[in-house]
Design an enzyme around this catalytic site. Structure first.
Site, short mmCIF file in Angstrom:
data_model
loop_
_atom_site.label_atom_id
_atom_site.label_comp_id
_atom_site.label_asym_id
_atom_site.label_seq_id
_atom_site.Cartn_x
_atom_site.Cartn_y
_atom_site.Cartn_z
N LEU A 130 5.20 6.30 -11.05
CA LEU A 130 6.18 6.41 -10.06
C LEU A 130 5.77 5.16 -8.89
CD1 LEU A 130 6.21 10.24 -9.23
CD2 LEU A 130 8.05 8.92 -10.26
N GLY A 131 4.63 4.78 -8.73
CA GLY A 131 4.40 3.94 -7.75
C GLY A 131 3.22 3.98 -7.52
N ASP A 171 0.73 7.20 9.78
CA ASP A 171 1.38 6.14 9.02
C ASP A 171 2.85 6.51 8.67
OD1 ASP A 171 1.29 3.69 7.57
OD2 ASP A 171 0.40 4.43 5.78
#
Ligand SMILES: *[C@@H]1O[C@H](CO)[C@@H](O)[C@H](O)[C@H]1NC(C)=O
Ligand SMILES: *[C@@H]1O[C@H](CO)[C@@H](O)[C@H](O)[C@H]1NC(C)=O
Ligand SMILES: *[C@@H]1O[C@H](CO)[C@@H](O)[C@H](O)[C@H]1NC(C)=O
Length: 886
Positions: free
Chosen positions: A540-541, A658
Site C-alpha cells: 500500500l505504501g 506529524d
C-alpha cells in the site's frame, strides 16, 4: 478493632535484607534462591478442549470429565457465539454455564493459593450475555456477589477479565461455588477458566510491626482472603505470568495511574549496578524486572520540592487494602543513607515520614518492599486511593527526590468474609459521533444555530457535548495478553487492571483483570499468511517506519499491515510508542490498531484497513476524481475531532507531531481517521525538567516555534493542521520546491495571499464557484489562525473544530437557499481582520502577523529540498536537533 478511624495507614511489615530478619534468611536458604515451584498448578479451561495452550504458552486442560467436576448434571458447556478480535482463544472461547448452584472441588495440598477466574461475557447457547449475573463463594469467603460480568467489562471497557484472589486452604480441599443471581429469574452463572497456583505466605503479616499513623496492629493471617486489584511494574513494562517468579502473576505498566502531568522520570540501572537478591533470600517476592526499573521525581530539586509524584487507584469503599511498595536504588550515585529520603502518603495520611531505601536495603541494587494497610471508609461505592511521594527535606538529604519500583494493592476481606464490591456503574453512552455532521437531519438544527445563536449559549452546548463525548472515549483503553517475549519491552501482555478507569474520575471500578480489548497478538506465521508472504503486489505504501501491506486476517477481514525494519533503533522506539499510544486510544477518528506481532525480531503492526487510502491521494497528483468541497470539509472536521481527542481526551495531552494529509486516512465511508502515532509524544510534562524533544515531523508542516525553540505543544499540531486546511483548499503540496521562492511553502504563500486579499486566486480551480463565500471566509480565517507564528495565537483544536462545523453549516444553508456561487462571489468577499461572524470570538490576538513566519521557514526550506513534498518524517532532521530526547 482497628477500623475505628478513617484512612488508617500503617506499616505492618518491614523486612530488611540482608541486615536483619535472621530467621527469614534461614528460611530462605531452605527455599533456595530460585524461582518458586508451585506445588499446585491447575489451569482448567471450562468446557474447553482436552489440551490447549494460551498466548503465554501455558497449558490448559479441559474440565469436561475432569475429577474437579463432581457432577455435570446441573451445568452445560458451550462455546462463545462470537470471538471479538482481541479475545484469545484459550481459555475464553468456551465456558461452563450454570443455571443453579454448582461447585468445583479441587483436592490440593493445604496452604495459600492464588485463584484466578477468567470471564468473557458473550452469548453462550443463545443465552443473553447481560443475564450472566452471579455470585462466587469459596469456603467462608464471598468472592463475587451479583457480579454482572457484561456490565463490569463494559464499564471498564474490557472484552474479558480476570479476577485474582489469594486464599488459604486449610483442609486440602478447595471448593468454588457458582450461584446464579436470585434477583432475576433468568440469570445464569458462567466461567471460562479457573487457575489455581499455590504460593508461599508472602502476603502474611504478624501484626507486631511498627505502626505508622494511628491505631494498632493489623493481622493478615490464615483467615484472611485477599483480592489483588493492582499490580504494577513502576517505570517499566508489563510482565506476563510466565515471566513472573513462578507465581504466575501479571505486572502492568504504571503510567495510566499517574496523576497529573507531573509524571517524574523513569530510571534504569547504571551500568555498574547489578540488581540481585542477596544470596539466600527468596527471589519470588517480585521479578527482578520490577526492581530494575523505577520512577523518580526527576533531577531538579527545586521542582521536586513543589510537587508530589502521585498515583491514584479506583477502589471499592468500605474495605481495608494491603498496599505493598517495592523499592530498589539502581543509581550508582545513591548507595549511602540520607542521599534520597522521601515521605510516603496514602489518602493524605503519612504512611512513612522518612523513607530511605538504602537505609532499608543496605546498598543499591538490593530489593526491599514495605507493606501498609489503608482503610477506605464507606462512602460512594468506589473512590480513589491516593499514593503521594514527596522529598523529605528536613533530613537535608543529598537529593530532594523520591522513587518507587513496584506496587501491589490487595483488597482484604471484611469481617463476614466478603470481598465482593458493587458492579461498576455503566458508562454514560458515548455520543458516538453525531459526527458526520452533514446528515440531513442536521440541516434542521443548523439553521437554528446560525439564526439564533451566533451568540454563546448553543455554541457552548455544542462544545460541551463534544467534551462529554471525548471524556467517555477517554476511558477506553485496553491491551492484550501476549507472550511478552523478545525485544519488545512494552509487551502488551495483560494490562493494568483498570487502566481505563484510572484515566478519568468518572468510571466505576477496578478489577483484577486483563482487559486486552483491542490489541491482539499475531504470530509471524499469521502475518505472512495474511500478506501472502509480504507480496509486493499488496504493497500500500512505504513510510518512515517501513512497508505497509494490504492483508486479510481470519475469514477475510481486511487489514493494513505495517512491517517495520528491525534494524532501526529509531523505528523500534517509534514502534513501541505507537503501540503504547494506540492501545490507549480509541476514537472514531483515529485509525484503530488491531494487533501486532513481535516475533523473530520482526515488528509488525496490524491496523484497520482504510479503503480510500490517504487524504493526499484525493487532492492532487492523482487519478482520483476531485473531492467535492463539502466532503473535504467533513474530512477536515473528522480529522480535527481526532486531534481534539488526542489533545484533550486522554488524561495527558497527546501531541501527534506529524499531522499531514498522508496521515489522514479515509475508510470505506469516507470517514477521516488520523493515523501514525509513531512520532507522538505525551506532553507537556513537567516543563522545567524534560520537555525537550528531538524535532520530528514533516517539512512544510512544521511549527516554526517548535522549530526555533524545540518546545512541543498541542499548538504545534494546530499549525500543521492549518497547513492541511490550506492544502485541501488549494490542492497543492505543503512544500513545492519547483515553484518560485515565495510560493514554495504553502503556509507562507497562503498567508501572504490572504493578507493581500487574494487567497481565492490560489484555491483549487475545481472548487471555484462551489464554496459559499461565508464558508470560504470562515475556513480561510481558521486556517490563518492555525498557522500563526506564535503558538499562543493559535486556537485550540476544539475551537478549530467548532469553526469548521460552523463553516459547514454556512455552506449547507447557502446551498439550501439556492447554491451556485460564482467565482465573483468569492472574489467579492471582503476579508476583514476582526470578523464579527465568529461566534466563539476567535480571539488570538496578532494572529494575522503574516511576516513573522518567513525567516524561520527559510531554514526549513533549505533543508526541505531533501524531502520535497513532506511525505516522510526525516531522520536527518532529528539528528540535527537536540539529541537528548527524553
Ligand atoms: C447486567 O448488565 C447489563 C449491561 O451490560 C444490563 O443490561 C443488565 O440489565 C444487567 N443485569 C442485571 C440483572 O442487573
Ligand atoms: C503532597 O501530598 C501530601 C499528602 O497528600 C499533601 O499534604 C501535600 O500538600 C502534597 N504536596 C504537594 C506539593 O502537593
Ligand atoms: C476475613 O474473613 C474471615 C472468615 O470469615 C474472618 O474470620 C476474618 O475476621 C475476616 N478478616 C477481617 C479483617 O475481617
Amino acid at each position: 478493632m482497628i477500623f475505628s478511624t478513617n484512612h488508617i495507614s500503617m506499616r505492618i511489615h518491614s523486612y530488611r535484607w540482608p541486615v536483619s530478619a535472621f530467621s527469614l534468611l534461614l528460611l530462605a536458604f531452605v527455599i533456595s534462591a530460585v524461582d518458586y515451584e508451585p506445588t499446585e498448578k491447575i489451569f482448567l479451561s471450562c468446557g474447553g478442549p482436552p489440551d490447549s495452550a494460551d498466548s503465554d504458552g501455558r497449558k490448559w486442560t479441559s474440565d469436561i470429565g475432569s475429577k474437579f467436576v463432581l457432577s455435570s448434571t446441573n451445568s452445560l458447556t458451550a462455546s462463545a457465539a462470537i470471538q471479538k478480535p482481541s479475545v484469545p482463544q484459550v481459555p475464553y472461547m468456551s465456558a461452563r454455564i450454570f443455571h443453579s448452584d454448582f461447585t468445583y472441588s479441587f483436592p490440593v495440598a493445604s496452604g495459600r493459593m492464588f485463584l484466578r477466574l477468567y470471564f468473557y461475557p458473550a452469548s453462550y447457547n443463545g443465552l443473553d450475555a447481560s443475564h450472566g449475573v452471579f455470585s462466587v463463594t469459596s469456603g467462608p469467603y464471598t468472592l463475587l456477589k451479583n457480579f454482572n460480568a457484561s456490565q463490569t467489562t463494559e464499564a471498564l471497557n474490557y472484552d474479558y477479565m480476570i479476577k485474582e484472589f489469594s486464599l488459604n486452604v486449610p483442609f486440602e480441599w478447595l471448593n468454588i461455588t457458582f450461584t446464579p443471581s436470585q434477583n432475576a429469574s433468568n440469570s445464569y452463572a458462567f466461567v471460562n477458566g479457573i487457575e489455581i497456583v499455590s504460593h508461599p505466605d508472602i502476603y502474611i503479616t504478624d501484626g507486631t510491626e511498627t505502626v505508622v499513623g494511628q491505631s494498632t496492629g493489623f493481622n493478615i493471617d490464615n483467615s484472611t482472603a485477599l483480592e489483588n486489584v493492582y499490580r504494577l511494574n513502576v517505570g517499566g513494562n508489563d510482565i506476563s505470568p510466565s515471566h513472573d517468579t513462578g507465581l504466575q502473576r501479571s505486572w502492568h505498566d504504571d503510567s495510566n495511574y499517574i496523576f497529573s502531568a507531573a509524571r517524574g522520570v523513569t530510571e534504569v540501572p547504571d551500568p555498574n549496578v547489578t540488581v540481585s537478591y542477596p544470596s539466600g533470600s527468596p527471589s519470588y517476592i517480585a521479578p527482578l524486572d520490577v526492581y530494575t526499573t523505577l520512577r523518580s521525581m526527576g533531577p531538579n530539586a527545586s521542582v521536586n520540592q513543589n510537587y508530589n509524584l502521585t498515583w491514584t487507584f479506583n477502589i471499592d469503599s468500605g474495605f481495608s487494602y494491603l498496599v505493598r511498595l517495592h523499592f530498589c536504588e539502581v543509581s550508582d550515585h545513591v548507595n549511602k543513607v540520607n542521599q534520597r529520603v522521601f515521605s510516603i502518603f496514602m489518602n493524605n495520611r503519612t504512611a512513612e515520614k522518612e523513607a530511605d531505601v538504602i537505609g532499608w536495603a543496605g546498598s543499591n541494587g538490593v530489593p526491599v518492599h514495605r507493606d501498609y494497610v489503608v482503610f477506605v471508609p464507606t462512602g460512594p461505592p468506589q473512590q480513589y486511593l491516593w499514593l503521594d511521594l514527596h522529598p523529605y527535606t528536613l533530613s537535608k538529604s543529598q537529593r530532594y527526590d523520591a522513587i518507587l519500583n513496584g506496587l501491589e494493592i490487595f483488597k482484604i476481606n471484611g469481617t463476614n468474609g466478603n470481598l465482593a464490591g458493587p458492579n461498576p456503574a455503566p458508562l454514560p453512552q458515548p455520543l458516538v459521533d453525531t459526527g458526520q455532521s452533514s446528515g440531513s437531519n442536521q440541516s434542521k438544527n443548523h439553521k437554528a444555530i446560525i439564526g439564533g445563536a451566533v451568540g454563546g449559549g448553543l455554541a457552548t452546548l455544542l462544545v460541551a457535548g463534544l467534551i462529554v463525548c471525548v471524556v467517555s472515549y477517554s476511558q477506553m483503553r485496553k491491551k492484550d495478553p501476549s507472550t511478552g517475549d523478545g525485544w519488545l519491552p512494552l509487551s502488551l501482555y495483560g494490562n493494568s487492571p483498570s487502566s481505563g478507569s484510572a484515566k478519568t474520575t468518572t468510571t466505576g471500578s477496578y478489577s483484577s483483570s486483563r482487559p486486552s480489548n483491542l490489541c491482539r497478538h499475531f504470530s509471524f506465521a499469521e502475518i505472512k499468511d495474511a500478506t501472502n508472504d509480504f507480496d509486493e503486489a499488496l504493497l500500500l505504501g512505504v513510510g518512515g517506519f517501513g512497508k505497509v501491506y494490504r492483508g486479510e486476517i481470519d475469514s477475510g477481514a481486511k487489514v493494513a499491515i505495517k512491517r517495520g525494519n528491525p534494524l532501526s533503533e529509531q523505528g523500534m522506539h517509534e514502534f513501541q510508542t505507537e503501540i503504547e499510544m494506540l492501545s490507549k486510544l480509541r476514537h472514531r477518528h483515529l485509525v484503530s490498531l488491531i494487533g501486532y506481532c513481535e516475533e523473530n525480531c520482526e515488528m509488525v503492526l496490524v491496523y484497520d484497513y482504510m479503503a480510500y487510502g490517504t487524504l493526499r491521494e484525493h487532492l492532487y497528483k492523482t487519478q482520483n476524481p476531485p473531492l467535492p468541497w463539502k466532503q473535504r470539509l467533513e474530512i477536515c472536521i473528522g480529522a480535527a475531532r481526532g486531534l481534539h481527542y488526542l489533545h484533550t481526551g486522554a488524561k495527558h495531552t497527546i501531541i501527534h507531531r506529524d499531522v499531514k494529509t498522508t496521515n489522514i486516512l479515509l475508510d470505506e465511508n469516507w470517514v477521516a481517521k488520523v493515523s501514525d502515532f509513531g512520532l507522538s509524544k505525551t506532553g507537556p510534562s513537567l516543563d522545567h525538567t524534560h520537555v525537550s524533544t528531538v524535532v520530528k515531523g514533516s517539512f512544510g508542516y512544521l511549527d516554526p516555534e517548535y522549530f526555533r525553540r524545540q518546545q512541543l505543544t498541542d499548538k504545534s499540531d494546530v499549525y500543521s493542521y492549518g497547513v492541511v486546511l490550506f492544502e485541501i483548499l488549494c490542492a497543492r503540496p505543503a512544500l513545492n520546491p519547483t515553484l518560485p521562492k515565495e510560493q514554495v511553502s504553502l503556509a507562507e504563500w497562503a498567508l501572504h495571499c490572504h493578507k493581500k486579499e487574494m487567497l481565492d486566486k490560489i484555491i483549487d480551480p475545481y472548487l471555484k464557484g462551489k464554496i459559499a463565500p461565508e464558508c470560504f471566509k470562515k475556513v480561510a480565517e481558521t486556517a490563518v489562525k492555525c498557522v500563526s507564528d506564535v503558538g499562543s495565537d493559535r486556537p485550540p483544536m476544539g475551537d478549530v473544530l467548532w469553526n469548521l462545523e460552523f463553516a459547514l453549516q454556512l455552506q449547507e444553508s447557502a446551498e439550501e437557499s439556492g447554491g451556485g456561487f460564482g467565482i465573483e462571489d468569492v472574489k467579492s468577499f471582503e476579508f476583514t481582520k476582526d470578523s464579527d461572524l465568529s461566534p466563539m470570538g476567535f480571539d488570538y490576538s496578532n494572529s494575522c502577523s503574516v511576516g513573522q513566519g518567513s525567516s524561520t521557514s527559510i531554514e526549513g526550506r533549505s533543508l526541505a529540498s531533501q524531502d520535497s513534498d513532506g511525505s516522510t518524517p526525516s531522520a536527518v532532521f532529528s539528528q540535527i536537533m537536540n539529541p537528548e530526547g527524553r
